[in-house]
Scaffold this motif. Structure first.
Motif, short mmCIF file in Angstrom:
data_model
loop_
_atom_site.label_atom_id
_atom_site.label_comp_id
_atom_site.label_asym_id
_atom_site.label_seq_id
_atom_site.Cartn_x
_atom_site.Cartn_y
_atom_site.Cartn_z
N TYR A 154 1.03 -1.22 -3.22
CA TYR A 154 1.51 -1.76 -1.95
C TYR A 154 3.03 -1.63 -1.84
O TYR A 154 3.77 -1.84 -2.80
N ALA A 183 2.28 -3.10 11.40
CA ALA A 183 1.34 -3.12 10.27
C ALA A 183 1.48 -4.40 9.46
O ALA A 183 2.58 -4.92 9.26
N SER A 184 0.34 -4.90 9.00
CA SER A 184 0.34 -6.09 8.13
C SER A 184 0.56 -5.70 6.67
O SER A 184 1.14 -6.46 5.90
N SER A 185 0.05 -4.52 6.29
CA SER A 185 0.25 -4.04 4.93
C SER A 185 0.22 -2.52 4.93
O SER A 185 -0.53 -1.90 5.68
N ASP A 224 -3.07 -0.81 6.84
CA ASP A 224 -4.08 -1.80 7.26
C ASP A 224 -5.50 -1.29 7.02
O ASP A 224 -6.38 -1.43 7.87
#
Length: 243
Positions: A88, A72-74, A117
């Motif tokens: 976040y 995952a990027s975020s 994401d």
């Protein structure tokens, strides 16, 4: 002088932590970055080193939320505690994302989801959930009075007495087994209260103990005790450390 003062305060914090009971456990932010696996929401005390000298609390008690996804990027979390605005999460070294919610910022029943994401998902590590009436589920947690909620685990009382607890309102028979009773299912039968929490109080000598519950014949670890190990058969069990 300022660095010496900060070190002195930190030493006092460490001394205070050393006298704390194990439940809930105390963590540093740095330790959270080294988590290997995600878990259901758990109560911890977080040492806020950056708050030294700021007048803010040095130790905050609250809930730790985790989610594991190396690709995952975020990853964010949102719920009634944030008016469903995404907060976040921080990524650890092994792909475990984490978020700490202090008791001081919210109390009561927590309804939440993760946003990975851009996609919403319930907490796959938390079995407590409810229908969101939109074809999916939201996850549930409690930040206050866990002793009377569903997210219960053992509690250390005075005189080395330990109160073992398990929320299983549907169960018919629950027993406690472990190193302290020879893993005998008949030695420590638990009693259920009106809230569906099974309880048993035992006096134990200081030490480290492995234990499990047997729920209607099924062996299982203590779900909300974050300390785990393996029993003599190699299966996962829970760990109790009593000073």
């Amino acid at each position: 002088m300022e660095s010496f003062r900060r070190k002195g305060i930190l030493l006092l914090v460490l001394f205070f932590i050393s006298s704390m009971p194990y439940n809930p456990r105390t963590e540093y932010f740095y330790n959270l970055t080294k988590l290997k696996e995600a878990r259901p929401p758990e109560r911890i005390k977080l040492v806020m080193v950056d708050n030294i000298g700021s007048g803010k609390p040095l130790i905050e008690e609250g809930l730790l939320f985790t989610f594991k996804d190396r690709k995952a990027s975020s990853v964010g979390i949102a719920g009634n505690f944030s008016s469903w605005n995404i907060k976040y999460m921080t990524r650890g070294k092994d792909g475990v994302w984490f978020f700490f919610l202090p008791n001081s910022s919210f109390s009561g029943k927590i309804v939440y989801k993760f946003n990975v994401d851009g996609l919403w998902t319930e907490d796959p590590w938390n079995g407590l959930r409810e229908d969101d009436k939109q074809g999916s589920y939201t996850s549930l947690a409690e930040i206050d009075a866990p002793e009377e909620g569903k997210l219960v685990t053992y509690k250390i009382l005075k005189g080395n007495n330990v109160l073992f607890r398990l929320y299983r309102p549907e169960a018919r028979i629950v027993s406690l087994v472990g190193d302290f009773n020879g893993w005998n299912p008949e030695n420590d039968l638990m009693k259920k209260d009106k809230k569906g929490i099974w309880r048993l109080e035992k006096k134990l000598a200081p030490g480290t103990y492995r234990y499990k519950f047997i729920v209607d014949g099924q062996w299982m670890p203590d779900t909300f005790n974050p300390d785990s190990g393996t029993d003599n058969t190699g299966e996962i069990c829970s760990i109790l450390k009593l000073r």
